[in-house]
Design an enzyme around this catalytic site. Structure first.
Site, PDB file in Angstrom:
ATOM      1  NE  ARG A 124      -4.116  -1.906   1.900  1.00 22.63           N
ATOM      2  CZ  ARG A 124      -4.022  -2.992   2.665  1.00 22.63           C
ATOM      3  NH1 ARG A 124      -3.061  -3.088   3.561  1.00 22.63           N
ATOM      4  NH2 ARG A 124      -4.893  -3.960   2.535  1.00 22.63           N
ATOM      5  CE  LYS A 145      -0.924  13.768 -14.164  1.00 17.25           C
ATOM      6  NZ  LYS A 145      -1.361  14.207 -15.511  1.00 17.25           N
ATOM      7  CD  GLU A 187       7.197  16.285 -22.778  1.00 18.97           C
ATOM      8  OE1 GLU A 187       6.636  17.337 -22.407  1.00 18.97           O
ATOM      9  OE2 GLU A 187       6.581  15.230 -23.008  1.00 18.97           O
ATOM     10  CE  LYS A 229       5.299  17.220 -14.302  1.00 14.66           C
ATOM     11  NZ  LYS A 229       5.384  16.007 -15.072  1.00 14.66           N
ATOM     12  CD  GLU A 239      -4.049  16.794 -15.759  1.00 17.73           C
ATOM     13  OE1 GLU A 239      -2.964  16.235 -15.571  1.00 17.73           O
ATOM     14  OE2 GLU A 239      -4.652  16.782 -16.824  1.00 17.73           O
ATOM     15  NE  ARG A 243       0.545  16.988 -12.926  1.00 18.65           N
ATOM     16  CZ  ARG A 243       1.211  16.189 -12.115  1.00 18.65           C
ATOM     17  NH1 ARG A 243       0.951  16.192 -10.818  1.00 18.65           N
ATOM     18  NH2 ARG A 243       2.136  15.372 -12.570  1.00 18.65           N
ATOM     19  CG  ASN A 247      -1.906  17.390 -20.484  1.00 19.45           C
ATOM     20  OD1 ASN A 247      -0.926  16.765 -20.096  1.00 19.45           O
ATOM     21  ND2 ASN A 247      -3.076  17.332 -19.874  1.00 19.45           N
ATOM     22  CG  HIS A 250       0.807  16.032 -24.138  1.00 19.07           C
ATOM     23  ND1 HIS A 250       1.693  17.089 -24.189  1.00 19.07           N
ATOM     24  CD2 HIS A 250       1.438  15.050 -23.439  1.00 19.07           C
ATOM     25  CE1 HIS A 250       2.807  16.765 -23.540  1.00 19.07           C
ATOM     26  NE2 HIS A 250       2.685  15.537 -23.076  1.00 19.07           N
ATOM     27  CG  HIS A 254      -1.284  11.534 -25.883  1.00 21.87           C
ATOM     28  ND1 HIS A 254      -1.925  11.827 -24.708  1.00 21.87           N
ATOM     29  CD2 HIS A 254       0.019  11.373 -25.559  1.00 21.87           C
ATOM     30  CE1 HIS A 254      -1.037  11.850 -23.720  1.00 21.87           C
ATOM     31  NE2 HIS A 254       0.146  11.580 -24.203  1.00 21.87           N
ATOM     32  CG  HIS A 267       5.904  11.357 -25.267  1.00 23.67           C
ATOM     33  ND1 HIS A 267       4.532  11.285 -25.337  1.00 23.67           N
ATOM     34  CD2 HIS A 267       6.182  12.330 -24.368  1.00 23.67           C
ATOM     35  CE1 HIS A 267       4.001  12.160 -24.515  1.00 23.67           C
ATOM     36  NE2 HIS A 267       4.977  12.811 -23.907  1.00 23.67           N
TER      37      HIS A 267
HETATM   38  P1  NAD Z   1      12.446   5.551 -21.909  1.00 25.80           P
HETATM   39  O1  NAD Z   1      12.457   5.407 -20.450  1.00 25.80           O
HETATM   40  O2  NAD Z   1      11.923   4.431 -22.718  1.00 25.80           O
HETATM   41  O3  NAD Z   1      13.942   5.888 -22.389  1.00 25.80           O
HETATM   42  C1  NAD Z   1      14.191   6.057 -23.773  1.00 25.80           C
HETATM   43  C2  NAD Z   1      15.254   5.068 -24.260  1.00 25.80           C
HETATM   44  O4  NAD Z   1      16.543   5.487 -23.807  1.00 25.80           O
HETATM   45  C3  NAD Z   1      15.087   3.643 -23.758  1.00 25.80           C
HETATM   46  O5  NAD Z   1      15.472   2.761 -24.771  1.00 25.80           O
HETATM   47  C4  NAD Z   1      16.065   3.563 -22.596  1.00 25.80           C
HETATM   48  O6  NAD Z   1      16.508   2.251 -22.348  1.00 25.80           O
HETATM   49  C5  NAD Z   1      17.166   4.432 -23.087  1.00 25.80           C
HETATM   50  N1  NAD Z   1      17.973   5.095 -22.064  1.00 25.80           N
HETATM   51  C6  NAD Z   1      17.532   5.686 -20.927  1.00 25.80           C
HETATM   52  N2  NAD Z   1      18.529   6.311 -20.310  1.00 25.80           N
HETATM   53  C7  NAD Z   1      19.641   6.122 -21.060  1.00 25.80           C
HETATM   54  C8  NAD Z   1      20.978   6.554 -20.965  1.00 25.80           C
HETATM   55  N3  NAD Z   1      21.362   7.369 -19.978  1.00 25.80           N
HETATM   56  N4  NAD Z   1      21.853   6.159 -21.898  1.00 25.80           N
HETATM   57  C9  NAD Z   1      21.442   5.395 -22.957  1.00 25.80           C
HETATM   58  N5  NAD Z   1      20.186   4.980 -23.125  1.00 25.80           N
HETATM   59  C10 NAD Z   1      19.292   5.338 -22.177  1.00 25.80           C
HETATM   60  O7  NAD Z   1      11.632   6.839 -22.390  1.00 25.80           O
HETATM   61  P2  NAD Z   1      11.544   8.351 -21.880  1.00 25.80           P
HETATM   62  O8  NAD Z   1      11.476   9.153 -23.122  1.00 25.80           O
HETATM   63  O9  NAD Z   1      12.551   8.696 -20.859  1.00 25.80           O
HETATM   64  O10 NAD Z   1      10.118   8.356 -21.161  1.00 25.80           O
HETATM   65  C11 NAD Z   1       8.917   8.081 -21.858  1.00 25.80           C
HETATM   66  C12 NAD Z   1       7.895   7.621 -20.859  1.00 25.80           C
HETATM   67  O11 NAD Z   1       7.677   8.666 -19.921  1.00 25.80           O
HETATM   68  C13 NAD Z   1       6.542   7.298 -21.471  1.00 25.80           C
HETATM   69  O12 NAD Z   1       6.119   6.046 -20.991  1.00 25.80           O
HETATM   70  C14 NAD Z   1       5.638   8.409 -20.960  1.00 25.80           C
HETATM   71  O13 NAD Z   1       4.319   7.975 -20.765  1.00 25.80           O
HETATM   72  C15 NAD Z   1       6.293   8.746 -19.650  1.00 25.80           C
HETATM   73  N6  NAD Z   1       6.013  10.096 -19.145  1.00 25.80           N
HETATM   74  C16 NAD Z   1       5.545  10.206 -17.881  1.00 25.80           C
HETATM   75  C17 NAD Z   1       5.279  11.451 -17.350  1.00 25.80           C
HETATM   76  C18 NAD Z   1       4.827  11.578 -15.922  1.00 25.80           C
HETATM   77  O14 NAD Z   1       4.474  12.680 -15.487  1.00 25.80           O
HETATM   78  N7  NAD Z   1       4.821  10.512 -15.171  1.00 25.80           N
HETATM   79  C19 NAD Z   1       5.507  12.610 -18.115  1.00 25.80           C
HETATM   80  C20 NAD Z   1       5.992  12.464 -19.418  1.00 25.80           C
HETATM   81  C21 NAD Z   1       6.243  11.191 -19.924  1.00 25.80           C
END
Ligand code: NAD
Length: 367
Positions: A124, A145, A187, A229, A239, A243, A247, A250, A254, A267
């Site tokens: 939990r 999030k 971003e 942020k 949100e 917040r 987006n 987005h 999306h 993304h």
């Molecule tokens: P990711 O975590 O998949 O990383 C992108 C790629 O880079 C992957 O292949 C990973 O293995 C690689 N990688 C990561 N760090 C590395 C490094 N230092 N050196 C070499 N390779 C590395 O993707 P991302 O773009 O970081 O995140 C996308 C995700 O974030 C999505 O799932 C999205 O929904 C989520 N997201 C969440 C929020 C939130 O508020 N929680 C906000 C925006 C996006």
């Protein structure tokens, strides 16, 4: 040099530390934040990151007196699943994690969202630390999030669970593939476009340094991005209103990701095209053409796509948008720029206007 800022959420407030080489000193941050040395902690990371940074982090924490266990998940969006969560719960139980234990996310947004949801749900809710390793994760690691995906919808099973702190070691970003660097910068620019005109100007001037991962420029950009942020989340953690401005880009973005099957566009790339579309929409709400031109130029300078590839089917994109939770009673909600650094939430946007804009996005010049 280390930069520090606070996400101000009353008793759930937490710091974000940004600097070079912070992982080498991880145990002092863990000790400072009263992370248990008696209960084991679990570092969750992915198969790309593990060979580069896991061993050193684990060694540093063990030397600091922590019982640091590790779980390595496959890289990629499909890892954000209930099946993977269940597997991690098993690993956490086998490693002896209890209610005083901590989950440590070492990775990008995928690992952060998955490990964060593990922390939110295991027994939990237990403590959680974010160690972001992508530029995009300056966004995802802040704000609490956390989620996994369902086959029918992204991020649909989740929670709000704030970390104890965020430890951003700029050195880890040096190994990022070029495309991930650009996608993450999308971003960063977004945070300027919604909040801070002077930061957009700074990005325009410093685009080459950012693309070259110049540590000083990157540290500053991530500090400002995380700061925007943090400011937004502090005012509207769950949100209920403000917040939603995070987006920007987005609604279209999306839909592009969904139509492309989460493969063709990253993304950040989809959001870049989406932000150009939002700026075009802004002109229908009184924004000047300059807002649209500057939005497009700054994204293009950072090597991001600003044109919708020709083969995308406009009706498929429209249909994907109408399945989005932002579609309600025949109209759509959009975050609309009114000036650089200023946006408004428009909840009554005409579907026909949006269709026209999506069509026009195919004609954008790549600068
Ligand atoms: P990711 O975590 O998949 O990383 C992108 C790629 O880079 C992957 O292949 C990973 O293995 C690689 N990688 C990561 N760090 C590395 C490094 N230092 N050196 C070499 N390779 C590395 O993707 P991302 O773009 O970081 O995140 C996308 C995700 O974030 C999505 O799932 C999205 O929904 C989520 N997201 C969440 C929020 C939130 O508020 N929680 C906000 C925006 C996006």
């Amino acid at each position: 040099m280390m930069r520090e800022l606070t996400v101000d959420l009353g008793e759930r407030s937490y710091p974000i530390y940004i600097g070079e080489g912070l992982l080498q000193d991880a145990s002092s941050f863990f000790t400072k934040h009263n992370i248990s040395k008696k209960s084991p902690l679990l570092i969750v990371t992915d198969t790309n990151i593990a060979p580069k940074y896991l061993e050193a982090l684990q060694k540093e924490l063990v030397q600091g007196g922590f019982k640091a266990e590790a779980a390595v998940v496959p890289s990629g969006e499909s890892t954000k699943s209930l099946a993977m969560l269940e597997k991690l719960v098993g690993q956490a139980l086998e490693a002896g994690l209890d209610r005083k234990s901590t989950i440590v996310a070492l990775g990008g947004g995928v690992v952060g969202d998955l490990a964060g949801f593990l922390a939110a749900s295991y027994m939990r809710g237990i403590k959680f630390i974010q160690i972001p390793t992508t530029i995009l994760a300056h966004d995802s690691s802040v704000g609490g999030k956390v989620a996994v995906n369902h086959s029918l919808a992204k991020n649909i099973i989740g929670a709000f669970h704030q970390p104890e702190f965020v430890l951003y070691d700029l050195n880890t970003l040096q190994s990022l593939p070029a495309r991930e660097i650009k996608a993450g910068l999308s971003e960063v620019v977004k945070h300027g476009l919604i909040w801070d005109e002077s930061f957009v100007s700074w990005c325009e001037v410093n685009s080459e340094k950012l693309l070259a991962l110049d540590a000083e420029a990157l540290g500053y950009a991530l500090y400002v991005g995380c700061g925007v942020k943090a400011a937004v989340v502090s005012q509207d953690e769950r949100e209920n209103g403000l917040r939603a401005i995070l987006n920007l880009g987005h609604t279209i973005g999306h839909a592009l990701e969904a139509v492309a099957g989460y493969n063709e566009l990253l993304h950040g790339e989809a959001i870049s095209i989406g932000m150009v579309g939002s700026a075009k929409l802004g002109m229908r709400y009184g924004a000047t053409e300059e807002v649209y031109i500057r939005t497009k130029n700054v994204l293009a300078k950072l090597g991001l796509p600003v044109r919708l590839p020709e083969h995308f089917d406009v009706e498929a994109i429209m249909s994907a948008m109408m399945h989005d939770k932002k579609f309600l009673e025949g109209t759509m909600t959009f975050i609309v720029p009114t000036a650089i650094g200023k946006v408004e939430i428009e909840s009554n946007v005409s579907v026909d206007w949006v269709r026209e804009i999506v069509e026009q996005l195919k004609q954008e010049d790549e600068l």
